[in-house]
Design a protein around this motif. Structure first.
Motif, PDB file in Angstrom:
ATOM      1  N   ALA A  79      36.867  19.203  -2.678  1.00 16.54           N
ATOM      2  CA  ALA A  79      35.582  19.903  -2.605  1.00 16.54           C
ATOM      3  C   ALA A  79      34.486  18.882  -2.847  1.00 16.54           C
ATOM      4  O   ALA A  79      34.760  17.691  -3.045  1.00 16.54           O
ATOM      5  CB  ALA A  79      35.515  21.031  -3.626  1.00 16.54           C
ATOM      6  N   SER A  82      30.228  17.528  -6.997  1.00 14.37           N
ATOM      7  CA  SER A  82      29.462  18.314  -7.965  1.00 14.37           C
ATOM      8  C   SER A  82      30.183  19.611  -8.307  1.00 14.37           C
ATOM      9  O   SER A  82      30.192  20.046  -9.472  1.00 14.37           O
ATOM     10  CB  SER A  82      28.062  18.613  -7.430  1.00 14.37           C
ATOM     11  N   ASP A  83      30.806  20.238  -7.314  1.00 14.50           N
ATOM     12  CA  ASP A  83      31.572  21.464  -7.569  1.00 14.50           C
ATOM     13  C   ASP A  83      32.803  21.161  -8.411  1.00 14.50           C
ATOM     14  O   ASP A  83      33.158  21.917  -9.330  1.00 14.50           O
ATOM     15  CB  ASP A  83      31.999  22.118  -6.253  1.00 14.50           C
ATOM     16  N   SER A  86      31.997  20.500 -12.086  1.00 17.71           N
ATOM     17  CA  SER A  86      31.634  21.764 -12.737  1.00 17.71           C
ATOM     18  C   SER A  86      32.887  22.544 -13.108  1.00 17.71           C
ATOM     19  O   SER A  86      32.985  23.105 -14.210  1.00 17.71           O
ATOM     20  CB  SER A  86      30.749  22.604 -11.809  1.00 17.71           C
ATOM     21  N   GLN A  87      33.863  22.570 -12.200  1.00 19.69           N
ATOM     22  CA  GLN A  87      35.124  23.260 -12.474  1.00 19.69           C
ATOM     23  C   GLN A  87      35.861  22.608 -13.637  1.00 19.69           C
ATOM     24  O   GLN A  87      36.435  23.294 -14.494  1.00 19.69           O
ATOM     25  CB  GLN A  87      35.997  23.260 -11.222  1.00 19.69           C
ATOM     26  N   ASN A 104      28.243  12.041 -10.648  1.00 22.80           N
ATOM     27  CA  ASN A 104      29.076  13.182 -11.028  1.00 22.80           C
ATOM     28  C   ASN A 104      30.223  12.768 -11.942  1.00 22.80           C
ATOM     29  O   ASN A 104      30.642  13.547 -12.800  1.00 22.80           O
ATOM     30  CB  ASN A 104      29.604  13.882  -9.772  1.00 22.80           C
ATOM     31  N   VAL A 158      25.272  17.168  -3.930  1.00 20.22           N
ATOM     32  CA  VAL A 158      26.514  16.584  -3.421  1.00 20.22           C
ATOM     33  C   VAL A 158      26.258  15.105  -3.109  1.00 20.22           C
ATOM     34  O   VAL A 158      25.182  14.763  -2.627  1.00 20.22           O
ATOM     35  CB  VAL A 158      26.977  17.332  -2.155  1.00 20.22           C
ATOM     36  N   SER A 182      27.857  22.379   0.970  1.00 14.66           N
ATOM     37  CA  SER A 182      28.348  21.964  -0.348  1.00 14.66           C
ATOM     38  C   SER A 182      29.421  20.899  -0.276  1.00 14.66           C
ATOM     39  O   SER A 182      29.865  20.377  -1.300  1.00 14.66           O
ATOM     40  CB  SER A 182      28.903  23.179  -1.112  1.00 14.66           C
TER      41      SER A 182
END
Length: 266
Positions: A79, A82-83, A86-87, A104, A158, A182
């Motif tokens: 992914a 940034s996603d 966060s996860q 990131n 991103v 994203s």
């Protein structure tokens, strides 16, 4: 005299047996009863959270790694960086994190989620992807800002979006994209499907897409080179396997696969 010879031979024989036993013992264990390296073979599974731009390359690396280490399984979650971070900070189970930028990765290190210092393993630069034949006749970065040109880019948070913003700042060209995605793979998908006239992705994405898209390189991309770091995570349930995969990516075998895919040296 006969007894003395027999006793001497017997003593020598017993000494030889003792020496052999000692040699066998040292081959199977270290002082204190610690198992040897051969008894410490890699096993089990590890989950790698990796930037979307690494999808094709890391999938190949995972297959190669498993072949070299039977009994191991490497699972991936791809992914936008940034996603993914966060996860991870929210507690998602992961053993390794490979980001498409240092910003990131810093979020993970600042949250004390990394086991050791991240290691840079690749670099990447942007390219303009266009549908086959380049129907909108895009030849430069500034062409993307022309009226009527449907351009797709990554969202600012991103890595590929942040790199695009750097190019905009350095060139003075302001883009007005029809969408911000994203993940870089989503940008590529919209271009290859014909939904967009152009999209800003990485050179490795264009190379990996084959005939699905054409590439328009632009010299201004050199102002926004992304560096990719990788690290094992403190929450890993298999830290030995996680570290081994990091070593594989940063080692000669992993570096060759990355270079063949178009990534630059770290």
């Amino acid at each position: 005299m006969r007894r003395r010879i027999t006793a001497t031979v017997t003593a020598a024989f017993l000494a030889a047996i003792a020496l052999t036993a000692t040699g066998c013992s040292s081959a199977g264990s270290s002082p204190g009863g610690t198992p040897s390296a051969s008894a410490d073979a890699l096993s089990g599974s590890a989950t790698v959270f990796a930037a979307a731009s690494l999808t094709k390359t890391f999938t190949a690396l995972g297959t190669d790694f498993e072949a070299k280490h039977p009994g191991t399984t490497i699972t991936f979650s791809f992914a936008g960086s940034s996603d993914l971070v966060s996860q991870i900070t929210e507690g998602a189970p992961a053993d390794v994190f490979a980001s498409a930028d240092e910003k990131n990765m810093a979020k993970a290190t600042d949250a004390a989620l990394t086991a050791g210092q991240p290691v840079d393993f690749a670099t990447n630069v942007l390219a303009i992807a266009v549908p086959p034949g380049n129907p909108a006749h895009i030849t430069s970065f500034s062409d993307l800002a022309k009226p009527g040109v449907k351009t797709v880019i990554c969202a600012p948070q991103v890595p590929c979006g942040a790199a695009t913003a750097k190019v905009e700042a350095s060139t003075g060209v302001t883009l007005k994209p029809v969408s911000q995605e994203s993940a870089v793979t989503d940008v590529l998908g919209k271009v290859s499907s014909g939904e967009a006239d152009a999209g800003i992705v990485y050179v490795t994405d264009v190379k990996g897409a084959g005939d699905a898209v054409d590439s328009v390189p632009f010299p201004e991309a050199s102002s926004a080179v992304n560096t990719y770091p990788i690290v094992a995570l403190t929450g890993s349930k298999n830290p030995k396997l996680a570290s081994a995969f990091v070593d594989y990516v940063t080692g000669p075998d992993g570096q060759k696969v990355l270079a063949d895919a178009g990534f630059g040296a770290p």
